[in-house]
Design a protein around this motif. Structure first.
Motif, PDB file in Angstrom:
ATOM      1  N   ILE A  80      -7.553  -9.280 -15.639  1.00 55.86           N
ATOM      2  CA  ILE A  80      -6.700  -8.791 -16.723  1.00 55.86           C
ATOM      3  C   ILE A  80      -7.242  -9.254 -18.078  1.00 55.86           C
ATOM      4  O   ILE A  80      -7.322  -8.479 -19.036  1.00 55.86           O
ATOM      5  CB  ILE A  80      -5.248  -9.266 -16.528  1.00 55.86           C
ATOM      6  CG1 ILE A  80      -4.633  -8.597 -15.292  1.00 55.86           C
ATOM      7  CG2 ILE A  80      -4.408  -8.978 -17.768  1.00 55.86           C
ATOM      8  CD1 ILE A  80      -3.236  -9.099 -14.961  1.00 55.86           C
ATOM      9  N   ALA A  81      -7.631 -10.532 -18.161  1.00 55.88           N
ATOM     10  CA  ALA A  81      -8.149 -11.068 -19.416  1.00 55.88           C
ATOM     11  C   ALA A  81      -9.423 -10.344 -19.839  1.00 55.88           C
ATOM     12  O   ALA A  81      -9.595  -9.993 -21.020  1.00 55.88           O
ATOM     13  CB  ALA A  81      -8.408 -12.567 -19.273  1.00 55.88           C
ATOM     14  N   LEU A 244      -2.817  -1.726  -6.654  1.00 56.11           N
ATOM     15  CA  LEU A 244      -2.413  -2.859  -7.481  1.00 56.11           C
ATOM     16  C   LEU A 244      -3.111  -2.799  -8.839  1.00 56.11           C
ATOM     17  O   LEU A 244      -2.469  -2.966  -9.886  1.00 56.11           O
ATOM     18  CB  LEU A 244      -2.751  -4.170  -6.776  1.00 56.11           C
ATOM     19  CG  LEU A 244      -2.562  -5.446  -7.606  1.00 56.11           C
ATOM     20  CD1 LEU A 244      -1.096  -5.644  -7.965  1.00 56.11           C
ATOM     21  CD2 LEU A 244      -3.109  -6.664  -6.853  1.00 56.11           C
ATOM     22  N   GLY A 245      -4.417  -2.545  -8.824  1.00 52.17           N
ATOM     23  CA  GLY A 245      -5.148  -2.440 -10.087  1.00 52.17           C
ATOM     24  C   GLY A 245      -4.639  -1.305 -10.949  1.00 52.17           C
ATOM     25  O   GLY A 245      -4.479  -1.457 -12.171  1.00 52.17           O
ATOM     26  N   ILE A 246      -4.367  -0.154 -10.333  1.00 55.62           N
ATOM     27  CA  ILE A 246      -3.842   0.990 -11.083  1.00 55.62           C
ATOM     28  C   ILE A 246      -2.476   0.653 -11.683  1.00 55.62           C
ATOM     29  O   ILE A 246      -2.192   1.004 -12.842  1.00 55.62           O
ATOM     30  CB  ILE A 246      -3.736   2.216 -10.158  1.00 55.62           C
ATOM     31  CG1 ILE A 246      -5.139   2.671  -9.714  1.00 55.62           C
ATOM     32  CG2 ILE A 246      -2.998   3.360 -10.846  1.00 55.62           C
ATOM     33  CD1 ILE A 246      -5.121   3.747  -8.661  1.00 55.62           C
ATOM     34  N   LEU A 251       0.907  -0.781 -16.426  1.00 57.38           N
ATOM     35  CA  LEU A 251       1.820  -1.702 -17.111  1.00 57.38           C
ATOM     36  C   LEU A 251       1.229  -2.196 -18.427  1.00 57.38           C
ATOM     37  O   LEU A 251       1.922  -2.251 -19.449  1.00 57.38           O
ATOM     38  CB  LEU A 251       2.134  -2.890 -16.200  1.00 57.38           C
ATOM     39  CG  LEU A 251       3.011  -2.596 -14.977  1.00 57.38           C
ATOM     40  CD1 LEU A 251       3.121  -3.833 -14.091  1.00 57.38           C
ATOM     41  CD2 LEU A 251       4.400  -2.142 -15.411  1.00 57.38           C
ATOM     42  N   LEU A 252      -0.059  -2.547 -18.422  1.00 61.88           N
ATOM     43  CA  LEU A 252      -0.703  -3.007 -19.652  1.00 61.88           C
ATOM     44  C   LEU A 252      -0.724  -1.904 -20.706  1.00 61.88           C
ATOM     45  O   LEU A 252      -0.507  -2.161 -21.891  1.00 61.88           O
ATOM     46  CB  LEU A 252      -2.129  -3.480 -19.346  1.00 61.88           C
ATOM     47  CG  LEU A 252      -2.264  -4.736 -18.489  1.00 61.88           C
ATOM     48  CD1 LEU A 252      -3.736  -5.031 -18.220  1.00 61.88           C
ATOM     49  CD2 LEU A 252      -1.608  -5.933 -19.161  1.00 61.88           C
ATOM     50  N   SER A 253      -0.999  -0.685 -20.267  1.00 59.52           N
ATOM     51  CA  SER A 253      -1.001   0.443 -21.196  1.00 59.52           C
ATOM     52  C   SER A 253       0.392   0.667 -21.778  1.00 59.52           C
ATOM     53  O   SER A 253       0.537   0.935 -22.979  1.00 59.52           O
ATOM     54  CB  SER A 253      -1.496   1.705 -20.484  1.00 59.52           C
ATOM     55  OG  SER A 253      -1.522   2.806 -21.363  1.00 59.52           O
ATOM     56  N   SER A 256       1.104  -2.105 -24.338  1.00 58.06           N
ATOM     57  CA  SER A 256       0.375  -1.877 -25.590  1.00 58.06           C
ATOM     58  C   SER A 256       0.997  -0.722 -26.373  1.00 58.06           C
ATOM     59  O   SER A 256       1.098  -0.787 -27.610  1.00 58.06           O
ATOM     60  CB  SER A 256      -1.104  -1.588 -25.298  1.00 58.06           C
ATOM     61  OG  SER A 256      -1.258  -0.359 -24.608  1.00 58.06           O
ATOM     62  N   ASP A 257       1.422   0.325 -25.688  1.00 58.20           N
ATOM     63  CA  ASP A 257       2.061   1.450 -26.365  1.00 58.20           C
ATOM     64  C   ASP A 257       3.360   1.013 -27.025  1.00 58.20           C
ATOM     65  O   ASP A 257       3.655   1.402 -28.164  1.00 58.20           O
ATOM     66  CB  ASP A 257       2.325   2.572 -25.360  1.00 58.20           C
ATOM     67  CG  ASP A 257       2.932   3.798 -26.022  1.00 58.20           C
ATOM     68  OD1 ASP A 257       2.192   4.530 -26.693  1.00 58.20           O
ATOM     69  OD2 ASP A 257       4.150   4.024 -25.845  1.00 58.20           O
ATOM     70  N   THR A 258       4.140   0.198 -26.328  1.00 57.48           N
ATOM     71  CA  THR A 258       5.392  -0.304 -26.898  1.00 57.48           C
ATOM     72  C   THR A 258       5.124  -1.163 -28.127  1.00 57.48           C
ATOM     73  O   THR A 258       5.836  -1.069 -29.136  1.00 57.48           O
ATOM     74  CB  THR A 258       6.170  -1.112 -25.850  1.00 57.48           C
ATOM     75  OG1 THR A 258       6.430  -0.287 -24.708  1.00 57.48           O
ATOM     76  CG2 THR A 258       7.488  -1.615 -26.415  1.00 57.48           C
ATOM     77  N   ALA A 259       4.087  -1.995 -28.051  1.00 60.75           N
ATOM     78  CA  ALA A 259       3.744  -2.850 -29.197  1.00 60.75           C
ATOM     79  C   ALA A 259       3.352  -2.003 -30.402  1.00 60.75           C
ATOM     80  O   ALA A 259       3.751  -2.293 -31.540  1.00 60.75           O
ATOM     81  CB  ALA A 259       2.607  -3.796 -28.812  1.00 60.75           C
ATOM     82  N   ILE A 260       2.576  -0.949 -30.172  1.00 60.20           N
ATOM     83  CA  ILE A 260       2.171  -0.071 -31.280  1.00 60.20           C
ATOM     84  C   ILE A 260       3.393   0.630 -31.869  1.00 60.20           C
ATOM     85  O   ILE A 260       3.524   0.769 -33.091  1.00 60.20           O
ATOM     86  CB  ILE A 260       1.132   0.955 -30.787  1.00 60.20           C
ATOM     87  CG1 ILE A 260      -0.184   0.256 -30.473  1.00 60.20           C
ATOM     88  CG2 ILE A 260       0.910   2.050 -31.822  1.00 60.20           C
ATOM     89  CD1 ILE A 260      -1.219   1.152 -29.823  1.00 60.20           C
TER      90      ILE A 260
END
Length: 275
Positions: A80-81, A244-246, A251-253, A256-260
């Motif tokens: 993830i990092a 799991l990776g998908i 979730l990360l996407s 990030s969308d919520t943060a933007i």
């Protein structure tokens, strides 16, 4: 006070404000969590632990994905990092370059005539098609991955910036000119603030594209990252790790969308779209 209030000896009470829960229900905010719960329920029911409509090797159940997360708990945080570092660097640099060149092309006709053929010729070309050249030029190091994400974001932002400037009402510029503002002052005080709301959509699209490109970049060679972990799991046919990776990428996407969205809502709080 009303006659009833006088006769009963009690003060007149206004209607109580609606509770947060009633507002939550009335506005339909519960539909988001409900949709997620429905998706998870359907996911569970179609797998072998539910009605067995799809074999586990083709589509693992939620419990299998949780087990895969536990099994790879020592590897996933590093992946993830690595993925987030590539995404953030490529997104930030691509956005800065695209915004800078887009503003320059909008400010100067000469710059527009010079850069427009280059931008328009590279814009329709899928950046992923450049992967073979990146491998030959930069090998499997970080430079090629960084450039792949940067170019993908740059192509979206530069065109969106130019179009956003064109959509600024000309009456604003004429009003500033009549008040004595020069070209640079008009650009700084009118154009740049006016295009920020127009760039919210392109920024969100670019952020999502960054995660798509980072997976493609990690497929072409990496020692860590979610794309690398998915590729390794595919070779070993560990479909639970693939899913799991998908899921983590999704979730990360979404985060990030919520943060933007929150960041741009703060920047554009003066506009109507902030609501």
């Amino acid at each position: 006070m009303t006659d009833h209030a006088v006769s009963t000896g009690q003060p007149h009470m206004k209607n109580a404000p609606p509770s947060p829960f009633s507002e939550w229900v009335r506005e339909g905010r519960f539909l988001g969590p409900a949709a997620i719960a429905l998706y998870l329920a359907v996911w569970f029911l179609i797998t072998e632990q539910g009605f067995g409509l799809v074999p586990a090797i083709k589509f693992p159940s939620p419990w299998m994905v949780i087990q895969a997360a536990i099994r790879t708990a020592d590897l996933i945080p590093g992946d993830i990092a690595a993925t987030l570092l590539r995404v953030i660097c490529g997104f930030v640099v691509g956005t800065a370059l695209g915004l800078g060149l887009g503003l320059l092309m909008s400010y100067s006709k000469k710059a527009q005539f010079f850069f427009d053929p280059l931008v328009e010729s590279m814009r329709p070309v899928p950046v992923i098609a450049m992967i073979p050249f990146f491998l030959m030029w930069f090998g499997i190091g970080e430079t090629g991955k960084f450039l792949l994400i940067t170019l993908g974001v740059f192509a979206i932002i530069v065109v969106s910036t130019v179009e956003a400037v064109r959509n600024v009402p000309d009456i604003y510029m004429k009003a500033a000119h009549s008040l004595g503002a020069n070209k640079l002052q008009r650009f700084r005080t009118i154009i740049i603030p006016a295009i920020v709301p127009e760039l919210v959509g392109p920024l969100r699209v670019s952020a999502a594209l960054s995660f798509t490109l980072v997976v493609a970049a990690e497929f072409m060679g990496a020692q860590a990252g979610l794309g690398y972990r998915i590729l390794e799991a595919r070779r070993l046919f560990n479909t639970d790790v693939i899913l799991l990776g998908i899921t983590i990428i999704g979730l990360l996407s979404a985060i990030s969308d919520t943060a933007i969205r929150y960041f741009t809502a703060y920047l554009t709080r003066w506009s109507g779209r902030a609501k």
